[in-house]
Design an enzyme around this catalytic site. Structure first.
Site, short mmCIF file in Angstrom:
data_model
loop_
_atom_site.label_atom_id
_atom_site.label_comp_id
_atom_site.label_asym_id
_atom_site.label_seq_id
_atom_site.Cartn_x
_atom_site.Cartn_y
_atom_site.Cartn_z
N GLU A 101 0.85 -1.19 0.00
CA GLU A 101 0.00 0.00 0.00
C GLU A 101 0.88 1.24 0.00
OE1 GLU A 101 -2.67 2.62 -0.27
OE2 GLU A 101 -3.52 0.60 -0.03
N ASP A 150 -8.28 1.55 -8.33
CA ASP A 150 -8.76 2.73 -9.04
C ASP A 150 -9.07 2.35 -10.49
OD1 ASP A 150 -9.06 5.23 -10.33
OD2 ASP A 150 -7.68 6.19 -8.93
N GLU A 224 -13.20 -3.71 3.30
CA GLU A 224 -14.06 -2.66 3.86
C GLU A 224 -14.94 -2.05 2.77
OE1 GLU A 224 -10.44 -2.75 6.63
OE2 GLU A 224 -10.80 -2.91 4.48
#
Length: 247
Positions: A101, A150, A224
């Site tokens: 990340e 994305d 999430e």
């Protein structure tokens, strides 16, 4: 637009020395070289400073030594707050997990989850997908997870999508024979694009679903974001892709 960093997040992240590897490698543009407009990988080159040397000397090609076993290594690209990868690590102690990340303010939440559970089969790289070539030797990974990346919807930004063929070639190098990619998204356009990219570049597709909730797929672990989308009644698209090209 440049991402605004949260003050102190990087220091807090790096304080988790048992889990975090700093992969934020600096880059430079050689003199008299114009930025390449072809492909996602431009003409920038990594700066061989302490961060770079630490990766090369202590991690690249040595992940089995880091985990102190020869278990398969699975990586999630863009792990976010880490619910997905830490759940997998807790459920599968015989698999080693790596979470990648770039956003330190969310990655620290993922590391906190692992630390709270005292997981010993997971590591976190603070870094960029484009540096997989530096982070790993060829054929060092068994599985790659790409979850809700994305979509880069503008056509001119297609090469930034993590399922573009440029990235697929990079993944292919790093995966073992018959290694696979598990991909999930809520974006129909990105999913259609990804189906074409995988199919046209010698990947075999399996367990393809256009609505994960309504499918018969078992054992799904949610992120999430995924839970948020499901609660809104949005379909989740999923596929698995296996590399069949001879290396």
């Amino acid at each position: 637009m440049r991402r605004r960093k949260r003050r102190g997040a990087d220091e807090k992240l790096l304080s988790y020395e048992d889990y975090i590897i700093n992969g934020m490698i600096d880059q430079m543009v050689p003199e008299n070289v114009e930025q390449c407009e072809e492909g996602i990988f431009d003409n920038r080159i990594p700066v061989k400073n302490d961060v770079y040397n630490n990766i090369i000397d202590n991690y690249r090609g040595k992940w089995s030594q880091f985990f102190e076993n020869d278990n398969p290594i699975h990586i999630e690209l863009g792990t976010g707050r880490g619910k997905f990868i830490t759940t997998l690590a807790a459920e599968n102690p015989n698999i080693n997990y790596i979470a990648l990340e770039v956003k330190e303010e969310v990655l620290v939440r993922a590391v906190e989850k692992a630390d709270k559970q005292k997981l010993d089969n997971i590591a976190f790289i603070w870094g960029n997908v484009e540096f997989l070539e530096i982070y790993f030797n060829d054929s060092e990974l068994s599985r790659i997870y790409i979850n809700f990346c994305d979509p880069w919807p503008k056509k001119r930004c297609a090469k930034r999508r993590l399922t573009h063929r440029n990235f697929l070639e990079l993944y292919r190098k790093k995966l073992k024979d018959e290694g696979d990619i598990n991909f999930k998204t809520d974006n129909k356009g990105l999913f259609e694009f990804s189906l074409n990219e995988f199919s046209e570049n010698d990947w075999v597709l399996k367990n393809v679903t256009l609505d994960l909730v309504e499918s018969d797929f078992k054992g799904n672990v949610t992120t999430e974001y995924e839970e948020k989308f499901m609660n809104l009644g949005m379909p989740i698209y999923r596929l698995e892709a296996v590399d069949i090209r001879e290396k």
